[in-house]
Design a protein around this motif. Structure first.
Motif, PDB file in Angstrom:
ATOM      1  N   GLU A 175       0.796  -1.264   0.123  1.00 37.85           N
ATOM      2  CA  GLU A 175      -0.191  -0.050   0.064  1.00 37.85           C
ATOM      3  C   GLU A 175       0.760   1.296  -0.041  1.00 37.85           C
ATOM      4  O   GLU A 175       0.304   2.259  -0.498  1.00 37.85           O
ATOM      5  CB  GLU A 175      -0.828  -0.189   1.236  1.00 37.85           C
ATOM      6  N   ILE A 176       1.986   1.300   0.842  1.00 36.46           N
ATOM      7  CA  ILE A 176       2.752   2.511   0.843  1.00 36.46           C
ATOM      8  C   ILE A 176       4.091   2.493   0.105  1.00 36.46           C
ATOM      9  O   ILE A 176       4.780   3.467   0.204  1.00 36.46           O
ATOM     10  CB  ILE A 176       3.137   2.603   2.303  1.00 36.46           C
ATOM     11  N   ALA A 177       4.308   1.489  -0.637  1.00 33.26           N
ATOM     12  CA  ALA A 177       5.618   1.561  -1.475  1.00 33.26           C
ATOM     13  C   ALA A 177       5.510   2.794  -2.241  1.00 33.26           C
ATOM     14  O   ALA A 177       6.557   3.391  -2.816  1.00 33.26           O
ATOM     15  CB  ALA A 177       5.819   0.357  -2.430  1.00 33.26           C
ATOM     16  N   VAL A 178       4.497   3.227  -2.829  1.00 32.95           N
ATOM     17  CA  VAL A 178       4.328   4.426  -3.724  1.00 32.95           C
ATOM     18  C   VAL A 178       4.613   5.673  -3.145  1.00 32.95           C
ATOM     19  O   VAL A 178       5.082   6.783  -3.795  1.00 32.95           O
ATOM     20  CB  VAL A 178       2.718   4.502  -4.350  1.00 32.95           C
ATOM     21  N   PHE A 179       4.605   5.742  -1.617  1.00 35.37           N
ATOM     22  CA  PHE A 179       5.240   7.068  -0.926  1.00 35.37           C
ATOM     23  C   PHE A 179       6.501   6.979  -0.812  1.00 35.37           C
ATOM     24  O   PHE A 179       6.953   7.826   0.105  1.00 35.37           O
ATOM     25  CB  PHE A 179       4.149   7.136   0.128  1.00 35.37           C
ATOM     26  N   GLY A 180       7.191   5.881  -1.054  1.00 35.28           N
ATOM     27  CA  GLY A 180       8.701   6.044  -0.880  1.00 35.28           C
ATOM     28  C   GLY A 180       8.952   5.285   0.416  1.00 35.28           C
ATOM     29  O   GLY A 180      10.034   5.425   1.144  1.00 35.28           O
ATOM     30  N   ILE A 181       8.127   4.494   1.124  1.00 35.55           N
ATOM     31  CA  ILE A 181       8.278   3.856   2.342  1.00 35.55           C
ATOM     32  C   ILE A 181       8.380   2.318   2.389  1.00 35.55           C
ATOM     33  O   ILE A 181       7.526   1.791   1.273  1.00 35.55           O
ATOM     34  CB  ILE A 181       6.795   4.277   3.189  1.00 35.55           C
ATOM     35  N   GLY A 182       9.408   1.963   2.783  1.00 40.14           N
ATOM     36  CA  GLY A 182       9.748   0.438   2.626  1.00 40.14           C
ATOM     37  C   GLY A 182       9.369  -0.293   4.170  1.00 40.14           C
ATOM     38  O   GLY A 182       9.471   0.231   5.153  1.00 40.14           O
ATOM     39  N   CYS A 183       8.946  -1.622   4.089  1.00 36.04           N
ATOM     40  CA  CYS A 183       8.998  -2.343   5.197  1.00 36.04           C
ATOM     41  C   CYS A 183       9.628  -3.393   5.230  1.00 36.04           C
ATOM     42  O   CYS A 183       9.888  -4.276   3.936  1.00 36.04           O
ATOM     43  CB  CYS A 183       7.390  -2.820   5.212  1.00 36.04           C
ATOM     44  N   THR A 184      10.350  -4.029   6.195  1.00 36.53           N
ATOM     45  CA  THR A 184      10.962  -5.419   6.514  1.00 36.53           C
ATOM     46  C   THR A 184      10.644  -6.017   7.621  1.00 36.53           C
ATOM     47  O   THR A 184      10.542  -5.347   8.662  1.00 36.53           O
ATOM     48  CB  THR A 184      12.526  -5.329   6.514  1.00 36.53           C
ATOM     49  N   ILE A 185      10.009  -7.232   7.295  1.00 36.13           N
ATOM     50  CA  ILE A 185       9.774  -8.265   8.647  1.00 36.13           C
ATOM     51  C   ILE A 185      10.970  -8.953   9.105  1.00 36.13           C
ATOM     52  O   ILE A 185      11.725  -9.752   8.571  1.00 36.13           O
ATOM     53  CB  ILE A 185       8.638  -9.063   8.253  1.00 36.13           C
ATOM     54  N   ILE A 186      11.182  -8.757  10.348  1.00 33.70           N
ATOM     55  CA  ILE A 186      12.513  -9.489  10.903  1.00 33.70           C
ATOM     56  C   ILE A 186      11.877 -10.670  11.549  1.00 33.70           C
ATOM     57  O   ILE A 186      11.070 -10.466  12.366  1.00 33.70           O
ATOM     58  CB  ILE A 186      13.160  -8.373  12.062  1.00 33.70           C
ATOM     59  N   GLU A 187      12.792 -11.727  11.444  1.00 31.88           N
ATOM     60  CA  GLU A 187      12.184 -12.838  11.836  1.00 31.88           C
ATOM     61  C   GLU A 187      13.388 -13.733  12.580  1.00 31.88           C
ATOM     62  O   GLU A 187      13.922 -14.843  11.947  1.00 31.88           O
ATOM     63  CB  GLU A 187      11.771 -14.047  10.715  1.00 31.88           C
ATOM     64  N   PRO A 188      13.804 -13.386  13.594  1.00 29.18           N
ATOM     65  CA  PRO A 188      14.832 -13.919  14.640  1.00 29.18           C
ATOM     66  C   PRO A 188      14.313 -15.191  15.151  1.00 29.18           C
ATOM     67  O   PRO A 188      13.370 -15.495  15.380  1.00 29.18           O
ATOM     68  CB  PRO A 188      15.032 -12.699  15.580  1.00 29.18           C
ATOM     69  N   GLY A 189      15.509 -16.152  15.319  1.00 28.20           N
ATOM     70  CA  GLY A 189      15.007 -17.647  16.066  1.00 28.20           C
ATOM     71  C   GLY A 189      15.389 -16.950  17.452  1.00 28.20           C
ATOM     72  O   GLY A 189      15.222 -16.075  18.150  1.00 28.20           O
ATOM     73  N   SER A 190      15.723 -18.238  18.365  1.00 28.93           N
ATOM     74  CA  SER A 190      15.970 -18.188  19.586  1.00 28.93           C
ATOM     75  C   SER A 190      17.323 -17.109  19.637  1.00 28.93           C
ATOM     76  O   SER A 190      18.365 -17.280  18.833  1.00 28.93           O
ATOM     77  CB  SER A 190      16.161 -19.586  20.245  1.00 28.93           C
ATOM     78  N   ALA A 191      17.291 -16.365  20.767  1.00 28.28           N
ATOM     79  CA  ALA A 191      18.495 -15.453  20.893  1.00 28.28           C
ATOM     80  C   ALA A 191      18.960 -15.161  22.446  1.00 28.28           C
ATOM     81  O   ALA A 191      17.884 -15.507  23.151  1.00 28.28           O
ATOM     82  CB  ALA A 191      18.211 -14.114  20.388  1.00 28.28           C
ATOM     83  N   ARG A 192      19.833 -14.985  22.744  1.00 32.11           N
ATOM     84  CA  ARG A 192      20.720 -14.912  23.970  1.00 32.11           C
ATOM     85  C   ARG A 192      20.050 -13.676  24.490  1.00 32.11           C
ATOM     86  O   ARG A 192      20.818 -12.783  24.988  1.00 32.11           O
ATOM     87  CB  ARG A 192      21.938 -15.323  24.296  1.00 32.11           C
ATOM     88  N   THR A 193      18.942 -13.338  24.506  1.00 32.83           N
ATOM     89  CA  THR A 193      18.425 -12.063  25.328  1.00 32.83           C
ATOM     90  C   THR A 193      17.312 -12.573  26.421  1.00 32.83           C
ATOM     91  O   THR A 193      17.511 -13.771  26.945  1.00 32.83           O
ATOM     92  CB  THR A 193      17.129 -11.349  24.377  1.00 32.83           C
ATOM     93  N   GLY A 194      16.539 -11.651  27.258  1.00 31.66           N
ATOM     94  CA  GLY A 194      15.769 -12.045  28.218  1.00 31.66           C
ATOM     95  C   GLY A 194      14.429 -12.548  27.745  1.00 31.66           C
ATOM     96  O   GLY A 194      13.550 -12.783  28.705  1.00 31.66           O
TER      97      GLY A 194
END
Length: 286
Positions: A164-183
């Motif tokens: 919907e918004i690419a025409v406005f110069g806006i991009g999206c990225t969906i980040i898909e991390p697995g298990s990570a050593r955070t809390g």
């Protein structure tokens, strides 16, 4: 120099990202539920770190907080919708209150953060949106059905919004991390009350993973954040960014199985069209 708006900077990916960006000379607008959690960053970086208290379950507070961040920084180049947590356990085990809180935080809160930023990004004619999802955004994992529901939901939302918004110069990225050593696994994750019958269910494996404090996650959160920051500089950026060997294996297996399943239904699917149908007129055609 870029200006970033990051939700949930008190810990995990949000905290690591804020630290790295500030150290690199960028400006950060960060939201969190308790401002004192980043007193050290505020003392070190002063005006380059703008802060606001925000709980994503408070829908009415989201747009005013976003507007205030834009007013304070003047422009925002990258939105990182990061705040969220995991509700673990079988679907039946979770209380109604836990279900509503999970949906309000991970799904509705993330949707409203993005919606609140869109008028500003559209007006400036540019912007990147990074939505933190999970391997669970593409693969069903027993014992995390409600968490997975929020991730599948937000991925569908962001993938559609990106068109919907690419025409406005806006991009999206969906980040898909697995298990990570955070809390995330041993800190913020909430475990639903147990129902004994589910001891025989594969959902119980998630309980064991959360409860076993000696088990180390696969992913390095610093390396993952480096990849997130790097992808924000790519033009065009990827629609999805899978991080972690466990994510790669899980998503690859899930997508392959889903594709094989739908291919097996091809003849049936085509047979249900009207005789005079034009497939190019389908409402979901891209």
């Amino acid at each position: 120099m870029k200006n970033w708006l990051i939700t949930g900077i008190s810990s995990g990916f949000g905290r690591i990202m804020a630290e790295k960006l500030l150290e690199a000379g960028e400006r950060v607008a960060g939201t969190l539920r308790t401002l004192s959690a980043v007193d050290d960053l505020k003392a070190q970086y002063g005006d380059r770190l703008w802060l606001a208290t925000l709980d994503l379950t408070d829908t009415a507070a989201i747009r005013p907080a976003v507007d205030a961040a834009w007013n304070a920084l003047g422009r925002i180049d990258v939105l990182v919708s990061n705040a969220g947590y995991g509700l673990m356990g079988a679907a039946e085990e979770a209380t109604d209150e836990q279900v509503e809180h999970q949906l309000d935080t991970n799904l509705l809160g993330s949707i409203q953060i993005i919606r609140a930023n869109l008028p500003h990004m559209r007006a400036q004619g540019s912007g990147r949106i990074l939505q933190i999802s999970s391997a669970g955004g593409q693969a069903a994992v027993p014992g995390s059905s409600l968490y997975v529901a929020t991730k599948w939901g937000i991925e569908g939302f962001v993938e559609t919004v990106a068109q919907e918004i690419a025409v406005f110069g806006i991009g999206c990225t969906i980040i898909e991390p697995g298990s990570a050593r955070t809390g995330f696994r041993h800190g913020s994750a909430i475990v639903a009350p147990r129902i004994d019958a589910y001891d025989a269910s594969p959902s119980r494996r998630i309980n064991h993973i959360v409860e076993d404090k000696s088990a180390l996650a696969t992913g390095d959160p610093v390396k993952m954040v480096d990849a997130m920051i790097a992808c924000a500089g790519e033009n065009p950026g990827p629609l999805r960014l899978a991080l972690g060997s466990d994510t790669y294996r899980l998503i690859s297996s899930s997508l392959s199985a889903r594709l094989a399943h739908i291919e097996g239904q091809r003849d049936l699917a085509l047979s249900t069209d009207c005789a005079d149908a034009d497939p190019s007129h389908g409402v979901l055609q891209h």
